[in-house]
Design an enzyme around this catalytic site. Structure first.
Site, PDB file in Angstrom:
ATOM      1  CB  ALA A  55      -0.883  -0.016   1.233  1.00 32.02           C
TER       2      ALA A  55
ATOM      3  CD  GLU B  54       1.823  -5.438   5.510  1.00 30.08           C
ATOM      4  OE1 GLU B  54       2.647  -6.321   5.824  1.00 30.08           O
ATOM      5  OE2 GLU B  54       1.008  -5.565   4.596  1.00 30.08           O
TER       6      GLU B  54
ATOM      7  CD  GLU C 212      -1.914  -7.675   3.034  1.00 29.68           C
ATOM      8  OE1 GLU C 212      -1.543  -6.505   2.806  1.00 29.68           O
ATOM      9  OE2 GLU C 212      -2.633  -7.977   3.997  1.00 29.68           O
TER      10      GLU C 212
ATOM     11  N   GLY D  22       0.827  -5.040   0.937  1.00 32.48           N
ATOM     12  CA  GLY D  22      -0.361  -5.170   0.085  1.00 32.48           C
ATOM     13  C   GLY D  22      -0.056  -5.814  -1.266  1.00 32.48           C
TER      14      GLY D  22
END
Ligand code: CO8
Length: 259
Positions: A67, A133, A113, A110
Site C-alpha cells: 500500500a 507492515e 496480499e 499489500g
C-alpha cells in the site's frame, strides 16, 4: 491495450493482463491504482472470452511494494474501516476466472496480499516476498494475516509477519507461498506452460473446482464436501463432460465448448 494512469490492461486471446504501472513508486497501491484495478478487473471478469487474468508489475523492480505508505501516513481509524483494499482482494479471490500473479521483483505488504488473493503465484529469481507492515507500526490488513496462514501454515505465517522477513522466490516456493519458481529468462515459458494447461481443461470444471476450493476451505468438512458434490453433479449434466469423457474413450484431445 488500454493505458490508464497507473495500470495497463490488455486482452490476448483468452488471457487478460493487468499490469501495475507506477514504477517510480515500485508500483505502490494507492487508491487511484486500486480503483483502476477494480474497474479493469470487473471488465475482464464480465468478458466471456477471458478465462485467465494475470496480474504483473511494470518496471522490472516490483510486482507491488505494498500500500502507498505516504498515503497511509495520513489515514485515520475511520479510513481503515472503509478502506477498499481488503474488499477488492476478496473480489479478486472470488473471480470466476483463474487468476495468476507474476512476481518478478518486490511483492511486499499489500503487493504480497494481492498476489495471495490470486489462485497461482509464479515467482522468479528476482522476486522478494514478505509482509513487513509491522515495521511501520501496522499489520497486514488486506487479508494477509489470514491468507498467509492458510497458504503456509500458522507457524510460518506468524514468523514471517512478526519478523517481517523477506523471502526469495525460491524460498517462497519451497514453503508454498509461490506455486512456481523460475528464472526471469524462463518466465514467459513458465507462464505459457501454466496457462496452456489450464486452457485445455473444461471451463466450467475449472470454475467450479476453483470455487469448491475457495468456498469450501473455511467451512466444516461436511458442508465443504457438499459444495464439492453439488458442483460435480452440475458438471455431470454438461456437454463438456460428455465431450471430455468421449474424447478419452476415443483417444483424442477434448474440444470443450463451455456448455
Ligand atoms: N508506498 C509509497 N512509496 C513507495 C513504497 C510504498 N509502499 N515503496 C516504495 N516507494 C517509493 C519510495 O518512497 C521511493 O520514492 P522516492 O523516489 O520519491 O523517494 C521509490 O518508491 C523508490 O523506492 P526505493 O528508493 O526505496 O527503492 P528500492 O528499490 O531501493 O527499495 C523497496 C524498494 C525495498 C520496495 C523499498 O521501497 C521499501 O521497503 N518499500 C516499502 C515496502 C513496505 O513496507 N511495504 C508495506 C506497505 S504497508 C501495506 O502494504 C499495508 C497493507 C494493508 C493496508 C490497509 C489499508 C487500510
Amino acid at each position: 491495450m488500454q493505458i490508464l494512469e497507473y495500470i495497463e490492461v490488455e486482452a490476448k486471446e483468452q488471457i487478460g493482463f493487468i499490469t501495475l504501472n507506477r514504477p517510480e513508486a515500485r508500483n505502490a497501491l494507492d487508491e487511484k491504482m486500486l480503483d483502476e484495478i477494480e474497474h479493469a478487473y470487473v471488465r475482464l471478469e464480465k468478458d466471456t472470452n477471458i478465462r485467465i487474468i494475470v496480474f504483473q508489475g511494470a518496471g522490472g523492480r516490483a510486482f507491488a511494494a505494498g500500500a502507498d505508505i505516504k498515503a497511509l501516513a495520513a489515514k485515520t481509524p475511520l479510513d481503515g474501516l472503509i478502506s477498499p483494499i481488503q474488499p477488492l482482494f476478496n473480489l479478486i479471490e472470488q473471480s470466476t476466472k483463474v487468476t495468476i500473479a507474476i512476481i518478478d521483483g518486490y511483492a511486499l505488504g499489500g503487493g504480497c496480499e494481492l498476489a495471495m488473493a490470486c489462485d497461482i503465484r509464479i515467482a522468479t529469481d528476482h522476486a522478494k516476498l514478505g509482509l513487513p507492515e509491522l515495521n511501520l507500526g501496522l499489520l497486514p490488513g488486506a487479508g494477509g494475516t489470514q491468507r498467509l496462514a492458510r497458504l503456509v501454515g500458522k507457524g510460518r505465517a506468524l514468523d514471517l509477519i512478526l519478523t517481517g522477513r523477506i523471502l526469495s522466490g525460491e524460498e517462497a516456493c519451497n514453503i508454498g507461498l509461490a506455486s512456481y519458481f523460475c528464472t526471469r529468462e524462463d518466465l514467459k515459458e513458465t507462464l505459457e506452460m501454466v496457462t496452456k494447461s489450464i486452457l485445455t481443461k473444461g471451463p466450467i470444471a475449472v470454475h467450479l473446482a476453483k470455487q469448491s476450493v475457495h468456498n469450501g476451505y473455511d467451512l466444516d468438512l461436511k458442508s465443504a464436501q457438499w459444495i464439492e458434490r453439488l458442483s460435480l453433479s452440475l458438471l455431470l449434466g454438461t456437454e463438456d463432460k460428455t465431450e471430455g469423457t468421449q474424447a478419452f474413450i476415443e483417444k483424442r484431445p477434448a474440444h470443450f465448448t463451455n456448455k
